[in-house]
Design a protein around this motif. Structure first.
Motif, PDB file in Angstrom:
ATOM      1  N   ARG A 144      38.333  43.258  53.389  1.00  0.00           N
ATOM      2  CA  ARG A 144      39.697  43.300  52.855  1.00  0.00           C
ATOM      3  C   ARG A 144      40.619  42.452  53.723  1.00  0.00           C
ATOM      4  N   GLY A 146      44.929  46.712  49.584  1.00  0.00           N
ATOM      5  CA  GLY A 146      43.761  47.153  50.334  1.00  0.00           C
ATOM      6  C   GLY A 146      43.900  46.983  51.835  1.00  0.00           C
ATOM      7  N   GLN A 172      47.557  50.441  48.037  1.00  0.00           N
ATOM      8  CA  GLN A 172      46.612  50.524  46.926  1.00  0.00           C
ATOM      9  C   GLN A 172      46.381  49.149  46.292  1.00  0.00           C
TER      10      GLN A 172
END
Length: 244
Positions: free
Chosen positions: A102, A47, A44
């Motif tokens: 990401r 990512g 979380q």
């Protein structure tokens, strides 16, 4: 273009942003340490793609553990190699995807109990069974190639290979360390998991602490998940050329 114009182009909102270096982070420890919980918390925050190592076990391994039979090195080696290969493929796919913004790489949960298990996960050690499998594939001209097995180069491979180039997939470990009593308490409360409480002793006997190895950070089992994640991110950032 003048120097100032270069700076303006690089800082423009629609300018392509440089991609981060791909990394593999493995949350490790014996059963009952909460590897999945911590890995999900890190996912979380960072990512990154997440891979549950236990889900890559073949049915035969799961059957043994469900029956309370400890796994042997021969059972674990192909599984560990698959974990590494899965992470490499994940990172390669991300880097080839221009839409992936990401951090490339993967977060993986894996017990990684012994030093040489961790070397397999680092990509710096190829088990003899994998070398033999690659050799047979090459002789027969069928089956998987060396490349398909994650083996590269020609001729016999030494037991410990030179570390892969840094651009491939450098590996870091987050070791959840705790006392046996707390581990027993935690694992006894789990329901529906194939790892039986009685197998904790076997894992503790197999465990070779990663403390002191390169690329390893330690988090305490008795800390909260948030505290563990804070420690992991802070200490991992010290090991990387760019902070997490």
């Amino acid at each position: 273009m003048a120097h100032d114009e270069h700076q303006l182009a690089a800082s423009a909102p629609d300018a392509p942003q440089p991609k981060h270096h791909p990394i593999l982070i493995i949350v490790m420890g014996v059963a009952g340490t909460g590897k999945t919980t911590l890995a999900r918390a890190l996912q979380q925050r960072l990512g990154m793609a997440y891979v549950e190592g236990d889900e890559l076990h073949p049915p035969a391994n799961i059957a043994k553990m469900s029956a309370g039979v400890p796994l042997t090195d021969a059972d674990r080696e192909p599984w560990l190699a698959l974990v590494r290969t899965t992470a490499e493929h994940c990172a390669a796919g991300q880097q080839a995807d221009p839409a992936h913004v990401r951090r490339p790489g993967a977060l993986v949960t894996c017990s990684a109990l012994r030093r040489y298990y961790r070397d397999i996960l680092r990509g710096t050690y190829v088990p003899p069974s994998r070398e033999a499998q690659a050799g047979e594939a090459g002789k027969d001209g069928e089956g998987e190639s060396k490349e398909g097995l994650g083996l590269e180069g020609e001729g016999a491979l030494p037991e410990h290979l030179a570390p892969p180039a840094a651009h491939r997939l450098p590996t870091f470990f987050v070791y959840i360390k705790g006392e046996k009593a707390l581990l027993q308490e935690r694992i006894s409360k789990r329901e529906g998991h194939y790892m039986k409480p009685g197998m904790l002793d076997s894992q503790l006997q197999t465990l070779e602490s990663p403390e002191g190895e390169d690329g390893v950070v330690v988090v305490p089992l008795d800390a909260t998940t948030e505290e563990q994640a804070d420690i992991a991110v802070r200490e991992l950032s010290k090991l990387l050329p760019e902070p997490l």
